[in-house]
Design an enzyme around this catalytic site. Structure first.
Site, short mmCIF file in Angstrom:
data_model
loop_
_atom_site.label_atom_id
_atom_site.label_comp_id
_atom_site.label_asym_id
_atom_site.label_seq_id
_atom_site.Cartn_x
_atom_site.Cartn_y
_atom_site.Cartn_z
N HIS A 49 0.83 -1.20 0.00
CA HIS A 49 0.00 0.00 0.00
C HIS A 49 0.87 1.26 0.00
O HIS A 49 0.70 2.14 -0.84
CB HIS A 49 -0.91 -0.03 1.25
CG HIS A 49 -1.81 1.14 1.41
ND1 HIS A 49 -3.16 1.07 1.20
CD2 HIS A 49 -1.55 2.41 1.77
CE1 HIS A 49 -3.70 2.26 1.41
NE2 HIS A 49 -2.74 3.10 1.77
N GLU A 50 1.82 1.30 0.90
CA GLU A 50 2.68 2.49 0.98
C GLU A 50 3.57 2.61 -0.24
O GLU A 50 3.81 3.71 -0.74
CB GLU A 50 3.52 2.47 2.26
CG GLU A 50 2.73 2.54 3.56
CD GLU A 50 1.76 3.71 3.63
OE1 GLU A 50 2.03 4.76 3.01
OE2 GLU A 50 0.71 3.58 4.29
#
Ligand code: ADP
Ligand code: ZN
Length: 626
Positions: A436-437
């Site tokens: 996600h990051e």
């Protein structure tokens, strides 16, 4: 000083209990053997009993034990033989049964007997009267303290009992590890406290209030104490949660008191732990104690406004929920300086472990770096806990030194506790957060108008965020072009898109991103006139967008149902298009997404430099290096 009186009450209680136990022992040794009435009758007929005392409900007397073994069950006989009083007589006791022929039988047996109100008046006295007296005495004593003495109930409002004053905290910056950035920020405060005169001369601006923000156990209190310790000033602390259960008016009085005390011992530090318990936004629904909380909060604001920074009083507060704080607390002149503490990264964790393990005898096989690697997301307090558990574990096995296996079982133990409180990510979650990051970061890197990524981390931060991608604007911005806003939208959606691409599934972790993206799209449509179909018009008055603002709904201008629908459609379209763009970017950079996520999983934090190194293709001419 008042604290010292408190344990006295505990001592009274201990005394009473001890006396009761002694009495009980005395009574039991004197208690005669209890016989059934039929046994008594048997003994009476055999003329074995004498010296009877006949009470309302019991008969007591002595037994001649010679030959009773034939009359009674062996057990009873043996017990009677043992039941000797101080004169060597064997005593018995029996419960009286309705027996009209008793006196006749007694006369027939020619025993000596007498009546008594209750043969056991002495034990009644001991069992009831004395404890009663003691309790009454205790009660009067407490009442007297309430009336006049310090620390009494009547004086709570003026009491200093819960303000903990430490002349010397004895904590130094060397006792705090792994949170270097926060430490550095507070160095300046130390310099001020050490030499306020110098700052005064220069007319420098000293912050009045410093808010330390960080997850539980990250060392907020420790850091505040270290500031006091380094500066060599007294440390006055109270906890916000203590005010919640108080009577109305008491909390405010205590705050006033606290500041008065502080001024007397200045320079000093006032530390308010759990500020959120006290400083919840006023009007935000709470259960009970609201009025009291507001009064206390107001008093705190009044005091903070009232004192002069030059007085040398510095207010520090800690919270793990800055988002719910009343905005008034964060205004200039109050808690206007914020210091964030993150959970430590691998290296920080190793340092903290080393610090706490200093006092232990470690076996050669102990590898604290390995322990650090196994404990992502752990805060300082959790690590201190692990060291302690490991030592206990080794001690239980009577080892000469703490071994790696002790650390391993300590980790397991602490993890179980943390999992219960939902504070630890499992491997799968960690992976999701990493991709996600990485998604956010890669989209930011590929958009010309997006801010540069400064740092990516998958160490949980605060309560909500499981990881974060920090972007650093290259300059201050007052105007944003449409293209820039679109790029920001892309970055916001990058996290979830990466999850989609890699796992074919999405998680709840993107809620905040989606919220922000939707807000931004709505602003573009309704306030900035950036939608073609709606044209150059605004449909909502801007709401204050300051951080930590209380969420006031935007003021809606009157517009038709049709316009409302158009707005919704335009917002949806903006988000949709952004999502498509982002998916394309990430698919193109799939390999980089993979390597960045893997790097994050390994190091937890990826800095700008590491990111550059990762994203630039390796130099094509290795031949030069021969
Ligand atoms: P908080 O106030 O943030 O909840 P504390 O300051 O009370 O956390 O930390 C509790 C204990 O955990 C400290 O007394 C210390 O032993 C340990 N600890 C926490 N953070 C650190 C750190 N950064 N370095 C060393 N020890 C720490
Ligand atoms: Zn995100």
């Amino acid at each position: 000083m008042e604290e010292s009186k408190r344990p006295l009450t505990a001592w009274y209680l201990v005394g009473v209990v001890a006396m009761l136990i002694v009495l009980q022992l005395l009574l039991t040794t004197q208690t005669p053997e209890t016989l059934s009435y039929s046994d008594f009758k048997t003994l009476l007929q055999a003329r074995k009993v004498n010296d009877l005392t006949i009470g309302d409900s019991t008969i007591e007397g002595t037994v001649d034990t010679a030959g009773i073994a034939k009359l009674l069950a062996p057990k009873t006989a043996a017990a009677l033989e043992k039941a000797t009083d101080e004169h060597g007589a064997h005593r018995f006791l029996t419960r009286r049964v309705e027996d009209p022929g008793l006196v006749a039988a007694l006369d027939a047996a020619k025993v000596h007997y007498e009546g008594a109100a209750d043969s056991h008046w002495t034990s009644t006295l001991f069992a009831w009267l004395i404890p009663g007296l003691l309790i009454a005495g205790l009660w009067t004593m407490m009442l007297r303290r309430t009336d006049a003495g310090p620390g009494s109930i009547a004086q709570i409002g003026h009491s200093h009992a819960k303000v903990f004053v430490q002349k010397e905290t004895g904590v130094h910056f060397s006792d705090v590890e792994g949170i270097d950035e926060a430490k550095e920020e507070l160095m300046e405060v130390v310099r001020f406290l050490k030499d306020p005169e110098r700052y005064r001369r220069l007319g420098g601006h000293i912050p009045k209030g410093i808010l330390i923000v960080g997850a539980p156990g990250t060392g907020k209190t420790l850091l505040a104490k270290a500031v006091a310790g380094e500066a060599g000033v007294p440390f006055l602390s109270i906890s916000g949660s203590e005010f919640v259960e108080m009577f109305v008016g008491v909390g405010a009085a205590r705050v006033r008191d606290l500041f008065q005390q502080a001024e007397k011992v200045a320079p000093c530090i006032i530390f308010v732990d759990e500020l959120d318990a006290l400083g919840k936004a006023r009007g935000v629904a709470g259960y009970g104690g609201n009025e009291e909380r507001e009064q206390t909060l107001n008093q705190l604001l009044v005091e903070m406004d009232g004192f002069d920074t030059n007085s040398g009083v510095m207010v520090m507060a800690a919270t793990n929920r800055p988002e719910i704080l009343d905005r008034a607390l964060l205004r200039p002149g109050r808690f206007d300086r914020h210091v964030a503490i993150d959970r430590p990264d691998v290296r920080g964790r190793e340092k903290i472990l080393r610090l706490h393990a200093r006092k232990l005898v470690l076996a050669a096989d102990v590898d604290l770096a390995a322990v650090a690697a196994k404990t992502p997301g752990f805060a300082g307090a959790d690590l201190a806990n692990i060291v302690n558990e490991a030592a206990l574990h080794a001690a239980r096995a009577d080892k000469k030194a703490v071994e790696m296996s002790d650390f391993d079982s300590a980790i397991d133990r602490v993890i179980i506790g943390l999992e219960k409180r939902n504070r630890v990510m499992n491997a799968k979650e960690k992976q999701t957060v990493a991709y996600h990051e990485a998604g956010h970061a890669l989209v930011a890197e590929s958009r010309p108008n997006a801010d540069r990524v400064a740092k990516i981390s998958i160490i949980p931060r605060g309560i909500g965020a499981l990881g974060f991608t920090q972007q650093q604007p290259t300059e201050d911005r007052y105007l944003l072009r449409r293209s820039e806003l679109l790029d920001r939208l892309d970055v916001l959606l990058g996290g979830r898109a990466a999850e989609e691409i890699v796992f074919g599934d999405v998680s709840t972790g993107a809620e905040d991103d989606l919220q922000k993206a939707t807000d931004m799209a709505r602003h573009m449509v309704t306030q900035y006139g950036m939608s073609e179909r709606l044209g150059q018009a605004t449909y909502e008055a801007p709401r204050h967008s300051a951080f930590l603002d209380s969420p006031a709904p935007p003021e809606r201008f009157a517009y038709s149902e049709h316009t409302a629908q158009l707005i919704d459609e335009e917002i949806a379209q903006l988000l949709d298009e952004a999502h498509r763009r982002v998916a394309t970017t990430l698919n193109e950079r799939r390999a980089q997404l993979e390597s960045l996520a893997q790097r994050l999983l390994r190091d937890e934090v990826v800095t700008r430099d590491a990111l550059d190194e990762l994203l630039t293709p390796p130099a094509p001419a290795p031949a030069l290096r021969s």
